[in-house]
Motif scaffolding. Structure first.
Motif, PDB file in Angstrom:
ATOM      1  N   ASN A  20       3.930 -19.311  13.879  1.00  0.00           N
ATOM      2  CA  ASN A  20       3.072 -18.448  14.686  1.00  0.00           C
ATOM      3  C   ASN A  20       3.377 -18.665  16.166  1.00  0.00           C
ATOM      4  OD1 ASN A  20       1.430 -17.483  12.425  1.00  0.00           O
ATOM      5  ND2 ASN A  20       0.873 -19.634  12.280  1.00  0.00           N
ATOM      6  N   THR A  28      -0.661 -12.513  19.335  1.00  0.00           N
ATOM      7  CA  THR A  28       0.030 -13.394  18.397  1.00  0.00           C
ATOM      8  C   THR A  28       0.948 -12.603  17.478  1.00  0.00           C
ATOM      9  OG1 THR A  28      -1.773 -13.268  16.803  1.00  0.00           O
ATOM     10  CG2 THR A  28      -1.857 -15.075  18.406  1.00  0.00           C
ATOM     11  N   THR A  30       3.829 -13.465  13.966  1.00  0.00           N
ATOM     12  CA  THR A  30       4.267 -14.428  12.957  1.00  0.00           C
ATOM     13  C   THR A  30       5.699 -14.124  12.555  1.00  0.00           C
ATOM     14  OG1 THR A  30       2.007 -14.625  12.132  1.00  0.00           O
ATOM     15  CG2 THR A  30       3.746 -15.375  10.675  1.00  0.00           C
ATOM     16  N   ALA A  64       0.305  -9.926  10.799  1.00  0.00           N
ATOM     17  CA  ALA A  64       0.565 -11.284  11.296  1.00  0.00           C
ATOM     18  C   ALA A  64      -0.578 -12.223  10.928  1.00  0.00           C
ATOM     19  CB  ALA A  64       0.774 -11.274  12.801  1.00  0.00           C
ATOM     20  N   LYS A  68       0.330 -15.497   8.591  1.00  0.00           N
ATOM     21  CA  LYS A  68       0.347 -16.820   9.228  1.00  0.00           C
ATOM     22  C   LYS A  68       0.024 -17.956   8.267  1.00  0.00           C
ATOM     23  CE  LYS A  68      -4.381 -16.651  10.988  1.00  0.00           C
ATOM     24  NZ  LYS A  68      -5.186 -16.515  12.187  1.00  0.00           N
TER      25      LYS A  68
END
Length: 135
Positions: A20, A28, A30, A64, A68
């Motif tokens: 991540n 964010t 991943t 994501a 994660k």
């Protein structure tokens, strides 16, 4: 009907735990390493030849958040689009060093699904990737 389409769908095993990261804007994303396997029967030796392909998967937003928590060995299905990036790389040493253009490929995931692992022994291509298979 669409004139152009860039869709890809992959099923395979995660090669290492999801990584991540955050962008400068604190969004964010991943990154996953996904392996897929294919094979064919060699006509001369009558033996099966397996080929493992490794894919870089990048997911943003809700995909994501789901991705994660994926761990090495998880069986997943990824849907998204194929993206390429061009970058400069130096090759050679000393006075013979030169810069060349290289292209990298990744899948930008729009859907990430964790699937139930296939029953072992039912399909030889369903076995998880081992260290010996790694490219």
């Amino acid at each position: 009907m669409a004139l152009y389409e860039n869709n890809i769908k992959l099923k395979g095993f995660i090669g290492k735990d999801a990584e991540n990261f955050a962008t400068k804007q604190q969004k964010t994303f991943t990154v996953l390493s996904l392996s897929t396997k294919s094979g064919y029967k060699d006509k001369q030796t009558q033996q099966w030849v397996n080929h493992t392909e490794w894919h870089r998967i990048v997911a943003f937003g809700k995909p994501a958040d789901f991705a994660k928590n994926l761990k090495k060995g998880d069986y997943v299905e990824i849907e998204g689009e194929l993206r390429s990036t061009e970058y400069d790389a130096e090759v050679g040493e000393g006075k013979k060093k030169t810069t060349v253009k290289r292209r990298g490929w990744e899948v930008r995931a729009s859907i990430v699904k964790k699937l139930a692992k296939p029953v072992s022994g039912q399909n030889p291509d369903a076995e998880p990737i081992t260290e010996d298979d790694a490219a």
